[in-house]
Design an enzyme around this catalytic site. Sequence first.
Site, PDB file in Angstrom:
ATOM      1  N   GLU A  15      35.804  61.435  57.418  1.00 49.67           N
ATOM      2  CA  GLU A  15      36.534  62.702  57.547  1.00 49.67           C
ATOM      3  C   GLU A  15      37.995  62.370  57.292  1.00 49.67           C
ATOM      4  O   GLU A  15      38.620  61.655  58.078  1.00 49.67           O
ATOM      5  CB  GLU A  15      36.308  63.292  58.944  1.00 49.67           C
ATOM      6  CG  GLU A  15      34.850  63.682  59.148  1.00 49.67           C
ATOM      7  CD  GLU A  15      34.512  64.098  60.582  1.00 49.67           C
ATOM      8  OE1 GLU A  15      35.352  63.959  61.471  1.00 49.67           O
ATOM      9  OE2 GLU A  15      33.381  64.556  60.782  1.00 49.67           O
ATOM     10  N   CYS A  66      44.374  67.873  60.713  1.00 48.99           N
ATOM     11  CA  CYS A  66      43.840  67.681  59.363  1.00 48.99           C
ATOM     12  C   CYS A  66      43.463  69.020  58.724  1.00 48.99           C
ATOM     13  O   CYS A  66      43.514  69.171  57.508  1.00 48.99           O
ATOM     14  CB  CYS A  66      42.628  66.776  59.408  1.00 48.99           C
ATOM     15  SG  CYS A  66      41.353  67.389  60.514  1.00 48.99           S
TER      16      CYS A  66
END
Length: 486
Positions: free
Chosen positions: A254, A288
Amino acid sequence: MRQIDHFIAGEFTAGTTGKRFEKRSPLDNTVITSIAEGGKAEVDAAVAAARNAMDGEWGRMPTAQRVDMLYAVADEITRRFDDFVQAEMEDTGQPAHVMEHVFIPRGAANFKVFADVIKNVPTETFQMDTPDGEGALNYGIRVPKGVIGVISPWNAPFLLMTWKVGPALACGNAVIVKPSEETPNTAALLGEVMNAVGVPKGVYNVVNGFGPQSAGEYITRHPGVDAITFTGETRTGTAIMKAAAEGTRDVSFEMGGKNAGIVFADCDFDAAVKGIFRSAFLNSGQVCLGTERVYVERPIFDRFVAALKEMAESVRFGRPRDAGADYGPLISKEHQQKVLSYYAKAVEEGATVVTGGGVPDMSAELAGGNWVQPTIWTGLPETAAVVREEIFGPCCHLRPFDSEAEVVSLANDTDYGLSTTIWTTNLARAHRMAARIDVGITWINSWFLRDLRTAFGGSKQSGIGREGGVHSLEFYTETRNVCIKL
Ligand code: NAD
């Protein structure tokens, strides 16, 4: 000063390297923590402990008992809620309410949700025909992958680490965690929780340190680590993938994003301003999934920019528990310098600075902290570095658009593909766009609303694989097929 050691085979240990490093407070850069730095010997010890756990009681434990244990872990986190909030606040400097309402409760939920998933998800069965007419029966059994290396970042440390440790343990694996060097506190506290509820020794291990030529690299290169799950920067993912190629070990990544927010003129205006404000500035922009590119339909562009400016200028900087403070510093001096270098670059590239662009005036006692102003730009071409590269700070560039096709192409013009947030009352259009934008997650009239049963991950350079719900089982287990001739 807080002392943080490794947690190996159920014991806290300073290890044998004799090396320690310091952690500074994001609020004022005073040294607040001394952390043991792990080397190859500590990683070897953690891998051996994890293997022993897999070969011992943990490996033989019935699923129902393991599931109960993970519920107990979640309950113990909740019982020690204040300790977790304090530990995470010290590491990140972010406001208490963000820890209390989002990051720590999500950490506890990560154990419960995956305990439920593993308990309730069946494996496949296929009946097949055979030439003799008697047939055969196939069924799958799920087995844990083994020892999982968990490499995690600093921006939401406990949430992101447990997002991996929860499903890994639910599936019956053992883990070796390498928390970010900036945020070691909650990983160590979790060791205390594991011991308190009787999780067998060696199931959960933590080795502290840095990336290259330190604990991070040694974990990812260790042949005794069967798979690696990583959250962090895309270029770090590239290095870890090379390490994992040795021994052809599985990875789940990720990584970074340069996410687009898209605002149509028919949106609920106030909700869209608040939504984009949160997505650009929550956690001081260190998310993020955050929005660093905002595209606003031309008829409402000027009004939208003015409203976002007003909100950005209303933030109140301060310590995590200061009354009225709702805005924290960046994680480190180094990260502050990186973000400020982008602020300078934006001006060089010809941006109009709508607000911010520098360091806020702070009281003498906080002046040494990693503060930066929330910053909004307009007027840059899509080729500008500030529009193309992930900054990971409290800033965004706004640009007007005129058509759906144009904005889809602008949103997709990036190497990343993590998330997008679309604001419109035209739901047919919203569904259409969600299918066309190349990202792992699209929010419509919302942002950061997470159902942990859903697939989570990034497209393009934002990730490899999906975690969440049953998708996590794909990574943390292997399905074996058993074929019985009838
Ligand atoms: P980072 O890549 O610098 O560090 C992440 C972790 O990797 C740290 O523990 C670090 O010590 C370790 N590491 C660094 N080099 C290594 C190496 N060569 N081998 C093994 N380990 C190594 O990331 P960061 O600065 O801590 O976090 C911010 C980044 O994380 C941003 O790019 C952000 O977008 C990304 N992120 C992504 C998600 C997501 O879900 N996609 C979530 C949060 C953060």
